[in-house]
Motif scaffolding. Structure first.
Motif, PDB file in Angstrom:
ATOM      1  N   THR A  81       0.805  -1.225   0.000  1.00 56.49           N
ATOM      2  CA  THR A  81       0.000   0.000   0.000  1.00 56.49           C
ATOM      3  C   THR A  81       0.836   1.273   0.000  1.00 56.49           C
ATOM      4  O   THR A  81       0.285   2.366  -0.140  1.00 56.49           O
ATOM      5  CB  THR A  81      -0.945   0.037   1.219  1.00 56.49           C
ATOM      6  N   GLY A  82       2.141   1.132   0.232  1.00 55.00           N
ATOM      7  CA  GLY A  82       3.021   2.292   0.216  1.00 55.00           C
ATOM      8  C   GLY A  82       3.157   3.008   1.540  1.00 55.00           C
ATOM      9  O   GLY A  82       3.845   4.040   1.612  1.00 55.00           O
ATOM     10  N   VAL A  83       2.549   2.503   2.606  1.00 51.17           N
ATOM     11  CA  VAL A  83       2.663   3.175   3.901  1.00 51.17           C
ATOM     12  C   VAL A  83       4.044   2.931   4.491  1.00 51.17           C
ATOM     13  O   VAL A  83       4.703   1.924   4.219  1.00 51.17           O
ATOM     14  CB  VAL A  83       1.579   2.712   4.893  1.00 51.17           C
ATOM     15  N   LYS A  84       4.475   3.867   5.316  1.00 50.39           N
ATOM     16  CA  LYS A  84       5.762   3.765   5.993  1.00 50.39           C
ATOM     17  C   LYS A  84       5.590   4.177   7.464  1.00 50.39           C
ATOM     18  O   LYS A  84       4.721   4.981   7.797  1.00 50.39           O
ATOM     19  CB  LYS A  84       6.807   4.695   5.343  1.00 50.39           C
ATOM     20  N   GLY A  85       6.455   3.661   8.305  1.00 50.05           N
ATOM     21  CA  GLY A  85       6.523   4.122   9.687  1.00 50.05           C
ATOM     22  C   GLY A  85       5.319   3.798  10.539  1.00 50.05           C
ATOM     23  O   GLY A  85       5.062   4.489  11.535  1.00 50.05           O
ATOM     24  N   VAL A  86       4.583   2.751  10.197  1.00 53.45           N
ATOM     25  CA  VAL A  86       3.450   2.322  11.016  1.00 53.45           C
ATOM     26  C   VAL A  86       3.978   1.544  12.225  1.00 53.45           C
ATOM     27  O   VAL A  86       4.983   0.840  12.130  1.00 53.45           O
ATOM     28  CB  VAL A  86       2.482   1.444  10.198  1.00 53.45           C
ATOM     29  N   THR A  87       3.316   1.668  13.362  1.00 59.89           N
ATOM     30  CA  THR A  87       3.649   0.884  14.554  1.00 59.89           C
ATOM     31  C   THR A  87       2.441   0.060  14.952  1.00 59.89           C
ATOM     32  O   THR A  87       1.309   0.561  14.944  1.00 59.89           O
ATOM     33  CB  THR A  87       4.057   1.789  15.722  1.00 59.89           C
ATOM     34  N   LEU A  88       2.688  -1.204  15.284  1.00 63.82           N
ATOM     35  CA  LEU A  88       1.650  -2.059  15.848  1.00 63.82           C
ATOM     36  C   LEU A  88       2.018  -2.376  17.285  1.00 63.82           C
ATOM     37  O   LEU A  88       3.138  -2.787  17.580  1.00 63.82           O
ATOM     38  CB  LEU A  88       1.524  -3.368  15.063  1.00 63.82           C
ATOM     39  N   ASN A  89       1.066  -2.186  18.195  1.00 60.89           N
ATOM     40  CA  ASN A  89       1.264  -2.478  19.610  1.00 60.89           C
ATOM     41  C   ASN A  89       0.321  -3.615  19.993  1.00 60.89           C
ATOM     42  O   ASN A  89      -0.899  -3.479  19.902  1.00 60.89           O
ATOM     43  CB  ASN A  89       0.966  -1.246  20.449  1.00 60.89           C
ATOM     44  N   THR A  90       0.881  -4.753  20.418  1.00 59.59           N
ATOM     45  CA  THR A  90       0.068  -5.884  20.856  1.00 59.59           C
ATOM     46  C   THR A  90       0.224  -6.096  22.359  1.00 59.59           C
ATOM     47  O   THR A  90       1.080  -5.488  22.999  1.00 59.59           O
ATOM     48  CB  THR A  90       0.455  -7.177  20.132  1.00 59.59           C
ATOM     49  N   CYS A  91      -0.594  -7.011  22.877  1.00 61.89           N
ATOM     50  CA  CYS A  91      -0.488  -7.412  24.283  1.00 61.89           C
ATOM     51  C   CYS A  91      -0.930  -8.870  24.379  1.00 61.89           C
ATOM     52  O   CYS A  91      -2.103  -9.170  24.191  1.00 61.89           O
ATOM     53  CB  CYS A  91      -1.354  -6.520  25.163  1.00 61.89           C
ATOM     54  N   LEU A  92       0.026  -9.763  24.601  1.00 57.05           N
ATOM     55  CA  LEU A  92      -0.234 -11.193  24.721  1.00 57.05           C
ATOM     56  C   LEU A  92      -0.873 -11.767  23.450  1.00 57.05           C
ATOM     57  O   LEU A  92      -1.955 -12.365  23.494  1.00 57.05           O
ATOM     58  CB  LEU A  92      -1.125 -11.474  25.939  1.00 57.05           C
ATOM     59  N   PRO A  93      -0.223 -11.601  22.289  1.00 54.04           N
ATOM     60  CA  PRO A  93      -0.801 -12.157  21.060  1.00 54.04           C
ATOM     61  C   PRO A  93      -0.900 -13.675  21.125  1.00 54.04           C
ATOM     62  O   PRO A  93      -0.069 -14.342  21.738  1.00 54.04           O
ATOM     63  CB  PRO A  93       0.179 -11.703  19.976  1.00 54.04           C
ATOM     64  N   THR A  94      -1.934 -14.219  20.485  1.00 55.12           N
ATOM     65  CA  THR A  94      -2.213 -15.647  20.583  1.00 55.12           C
ATOM     66  C   THR A  94      -1.641 -16.463  19.434  1.00 55.12           C
ATOM     67  O   THR A  94      -1.689 -17.695  19.480  1.00 55.12           O
ATOM     68  CB  THR A  94      -3.735 -15.902  20.628  1.00 55.12           C
ATOM     69  N   LYS A  95      -1.093 -15.804  18.404  1.00 56.68           N
ATOM     70  CA  LYS A  95      -0.593 -16.530  17.237  1.00 56.68           C
ATOM     71  C   LYS A  95       0.852 -16.139  16.932  1.00 56.68           C
ATOM     72  O   LYS A  95       1.325 -15.075  17.322  1.00 56.68           O
ATOM     73  CB  LYS A  95      -1.460 -16.236  15.999  1.00 56.68           C
ATOM     74  N   ASP A  96       1.515 -17.018  16.191  1.00 56.08           N
ATOM     75  CA  ASP A  96       2.854 -16.732  15.687  1.00 56.08           C
ATOM     76  C   ASP A  96       2.701 -16.214  14.257  1.00 56.08           C
ATOM     77  O   ASP A  96       2.793 -16.962  13.291  1.00 56.08           O
ATOM     78  CB  ASP A  96       3.704 -18.011  15.723  1.00 56.08           C
ATOM     79  N   TYR A  97       2.471 -14.909  14.150  1.00 53.24           N
ATOM     80  CA  TYR A  97       2.194 -14.303  12.850  1.00 53.24           C
ATOM     81  C   TYR A  97       3.450 -14.247  11.988  1.00 53.24           C
ATOM     82  O   TYR A  97       4.561 -14.049  12.496  1.00 53.24           O
ATOM     83  CB  TYR A  97       1.634 -12.894  13.045  1.00 53.24           C
ATOM     84  N   LEU A  98       3.273 -14.365  10.678  1.00 50.35           N
ATOM     85  CA  LEU A  98       4.411 -14.349   9.761  1.00 50.35           C
ATOM     86  C   LEU A  98       5.170 -13.031   9.826  1.00 50.35           C
ATOM     87  O   LEU A  98       6.396 -13.001   9.723  1.00 50.35           O
ATOM     88  CB  LEU A  98       3.922 -14.612   8.330  1.00 50.35           C
ATOM     89  N   TRP A  99       4.458 -11.917  10.010  1.00 50.35           N
ATOM     90  CA  TRP A  99       5.129 -10.610  10.019  1.00 50.35           C
ATOM     91  C   TRP A  99       6.051 -10.435  11.215  1.00 50.35           C
ATOM     92  O   TRP A  99       6.926  -9.575  11.209  1.00 50.35           O
ATOM     93  CB  TRP A  99       4.115  -9.460   9.969  1.00 50.35           C
ATOM     94  N   LEU A 100       5.867 -11.263  12.249  1.00 52.00           N
ATOM     95  CA  LEU A 100       6.777 -11.195  13.388  1.00 52.00           C
ATOM     96  C   LEU A 100       8.208 -11.533  12.991  1.00 52.00           C
ATOM     97  O   LEU A 100       9.154 -11.149  13.682  1.00 52.00           O
ATOM     98  CB  LEU A 100       6.316 -12.170  14.489  1.00 52.00           C
ATOM     99  N   HIS A 101       8.372 -12.238  11.888  1.00 58.64           N
ATOM    100  CA  HIS A 101       9.692 -12.711  11.471  1.00 58.64           C
ATOM    101  C   HIS A 101      10.057 -12.254  10.058  1.00 58.64           C
ATOM    102  O   HIS A 101      11.023 -12.756   9.488  1.00 58.64           O
ATOM    103  CB  HIS A 101       9.729 -14.241  11.552  1.00 58.64           C
ATOM    104  N   ASP A 102       9.296 -11.309   9.514  1.00 58.08           N
ATOM    105  CA  ASP A 102       9.476 -10.860   8.133  1.00 58.08           C
ATOM    106  C   ASP A 102      10.393  -9.638   8.086  1.00 58.08           C
ATOM    107  O   ASP A 102       9.994  -8.525   8.419  1.00 58.08           O
ATOM    108  CB  ASP A 102       8.110 -10.525   7.524  1.00 58.08           C
ATOM    109  N   GLU A 103      11.624  -9.860   7.653  1.00 57.21           N
ATOM    110  CA  GLU A 103      12.614  -8.772   7.577  1.00 57.21           C
ATOM    111  C   GLU A 103      12.168  -7.663   6.628  1.00 57.21           C
ATOM    112  O   GLU A 103      12.557  -6.505   6.798  1.00 57.21           O
ATOM    113  CB  GLU A 103      13.966  -9.332   7.130  1.00 57.21           C
ATOM    114  N   THR A 104      11.353  -7.998   5.639  1.00 60.31           N
ATOM    115  CA  THR A 104      10.942  -6.985   4.660  1.00 60.31           C
ATOM    116  C   THR A 104       9.871  -6.041   5.209  1.00 60.31           C
ATOM    117  O   THR A 104       9.479  -5.093   4.514  1.00 60.31           O
ATOM    118  CB  THR A 104      10.426  -7.650   3.367  1.00 60.31           C
ATOM    119  N   MET A 105       9.412  -6.283   6.438  1.00 64.42           N
ATOM    120  CA  MET A 105       8.479  -5.346   7.062  1.00 64.42           C
ATOM    121  C   MET A 105       9.193  -4.151   7.687  1.00 64.42           C
ATOM    122  O   MET A 105       8.553  -3.176   8.084  1.00 64.42           O
ATOM    123  CB  MET A 105       7.664  -6.062   8.142  1.00 64.42           C
ATOM    124  N   ARG A 106      10.532  -4.216   7.773  1.00 63.46           N
ATOM    125  CA  ARG A 106      11.278  -3.087   8.331  1.00 63.46           C
ATOM    126  C   ARG A 106      10.987  -1.822   7.512  1.00 63.46           C
ATOM    127  O   ARG A 106      11.039  -1.838   6.292  1.00 63.46           O
ATOM    128  CB  ARG A 106      12.775  -3.368   8.327  1.00 63.46           C
TER     129      ARG A 106
END
Length: 440
Positions: free
Chosen positions: A50-75
């Motif tokens: 989508t072209g967005v940059k600099g977004v922050t996600l704040n979680t608390c006790l997530p229940t899944k092992d999401y792919l983006w947690l380990h995706d270097e290209t999300m930097r």
């Protein structure tokens, strides 16, 4: 009368359509634990298109092992912060793709909002809700830790509507007019089953039960020790519930008659909680049950609110205790393991309550990866360890070997009391260390 169904349909989108509303530098808060909208979170890598940059996600006790947690290209696209770690988040942190935010549950949101408001960033709430009723209200269901507070603060609200989620009472109502966009799903609600506890847990439960008087108001956490405690409280009378997390063992206590919530002194006749994560039995019990109120942590965990309950007993776990009473409950050395949660606030609140008691519980020992036994009661906390409960606040410490009541004791007396409940194999070493290090 407004046509709420028409308003609902006008805001209904697919996942990509909902994520298209996210702008650069937005700060997204996800609903806690089972309240997280996994249908949205599963697709966050879509933001790379989508072209967005600099977004922050704040979680608390997530229940899944999401792919983006380990995706270097999300930097650069999205960074991830968490108020409470899980195994998946710990793995993500190793690659610098996740970071912890030090916090207390009652102030975590307000402090974060202060920061992002100063930085001119837009708050966004992602959460799961139970379906809309005839009056246009959706229900925040299983988590009100900070969700309703965010809506009141003007966050952009994007929700996942799921019919498998229970409708609950308290700070849970969200009107369709407050929602910017919604998606629909029919995924199962996350659940956990009670795990069998050990004889060590059972002995700790028996020790703690001796401290709980009839008419006490309880805060119990999740895990083997709280489950064991609840089992030992079945013969108590007129107990109440005012807790951060509502658990299945609390249903046991209600159904056997030990909990009736009649003499709490605050919110009599109601069980108070901020969130739940449990079995289907828990979700069925709270569904349309007006006797269980889900309240924001800014209320439920506020020490001054807690202190208005009679004989409030908080029961929390820790990873390590030093000989002065400092408790490291969220890190293993410098490694973030979980989070502070409501521990420090319930500890203080319990001691503000008339007849209240704060209890920190742990096994006396643990084994490392090689099988070597170590004491959890130590002269000094491990290097880098975070103090979750300061020695100024620690009240009772309980292991399978007994109870150490630290309230009002000097340092020498504290060390002696804690050594007395350490594993016998380590007591002499602890005495020598206390003497050598002048812990007196």
């Amino acid at each position: 009368m407004k046509n709420f169904d028409a308003i609902y349909q006008s805001k209904l989108k697919n996942v990509e359509g909902a994520l298209d509303l996210i702008q650069s530098h937005d700060y997204i808060f996800s609903g806690q634990s089972a309240g997280e909208p996994t249908a949205l979170l599963d697709h966050l890598q879509y933001l790379k298109t989508t072209g967005v940059k600099g977004v922050t996600l704040n979680t608390c006790l997530p229940t899944k092992d999401y792919l983006w947690l380990h995706d270097e290209t999300m930097r650069g696209v999205m960074e991830h912060n968490s108020w409470f770690f899980t195994g998946a988040v710990r793995e993500s942190q190793k690659n610098q793709l996740s970071s912890a935010i030090p916090q207390n549950s009652t102030t975590a949101l307000s402090k974060t909002l202060d920061r992002i408001t100063t930085e001119h960033r837009r708050p966004v709430l992602f959460s799961t809700v139970a379906p809309m009723d005839k009056n246009g209200y959706l229900s925040l269901s299983v988590s009100t830790v900070y969700e309703r507070d965010l809506i009141d603060a003007g966050a952009l609200v994007i929700v996942e509507v799921n019919p498998n989620y229970p409708r609950t009472f308290g700070d849970t109502n969200v009107h369709i007019s407050e929602v910017a966009a919604l998606i629909e799903s029919n995924r199962p609600i996350p659940y956990i089953q009670l795990a069998p506890y050990t004889e060590i847990d059972a002995e700790i439960g028996r020790q703690i039960a001796t401290l709980v008087e009839d008419g006490s108001t309880l805060q119990l956490g999740i895990g083997n020790i709280p489950n064991a405690v609840a089992f030992e409280l079945r013969n108590k009378k007129h107990l109440g519930i005012h807790t951060e997390m509502f658990t299945e063992t609390m249903i046991d206590l209600i159904e056997c008659g030990a909990v009736d919530n009649t003499v709490k002194g605050l919110n009599n006749n109601f069980s108070i909680a901020s969130f739940t994560l449990g079995s289907q039995r828990v979700y069925d019990y709270i569904d349309n049950n007006p006797s269980v109120l889900f309240k924001s942590c800014t209320y439920a965990n506020d020490p001054y609110t807690i202190g208005q309950n009679n004989k409030f007993v908080s029961i929390n776990a820790t990873l390590e205790v030093d000989l002065t009473g400092q408790c490291a409950s969220e890190t293993l050395g410098s490694v973030q393991w979980s989070g502070t949660g409501g521990q420090s606030e319930t500890v203080r609140g319990a001691q503000m309550s008339k007849g209240g008691k704060s209890i920190i519980a742990c096994h006396s020992t643990y084994k490392d990866e090689s099988g070597q036994l170590h004491s959890k009661i130590v002269p000094f906390l491990a290097q880098g360890a975070v103090v979750s409960t300061s020695r100024n606040d620690t009240d009772y410490v309980v292991t399978e070997y007994g109870i150490a009541w630290l309230r009002g004791l000097n340092v020498r007396e504290r060390a002696e009391a804690l050594i007395a409940i350490a594993h016998p194999d380590f007591r002499e070493k602890l005495r020598v260390a206390a003497n050598n290090e002048k812990i007196w």
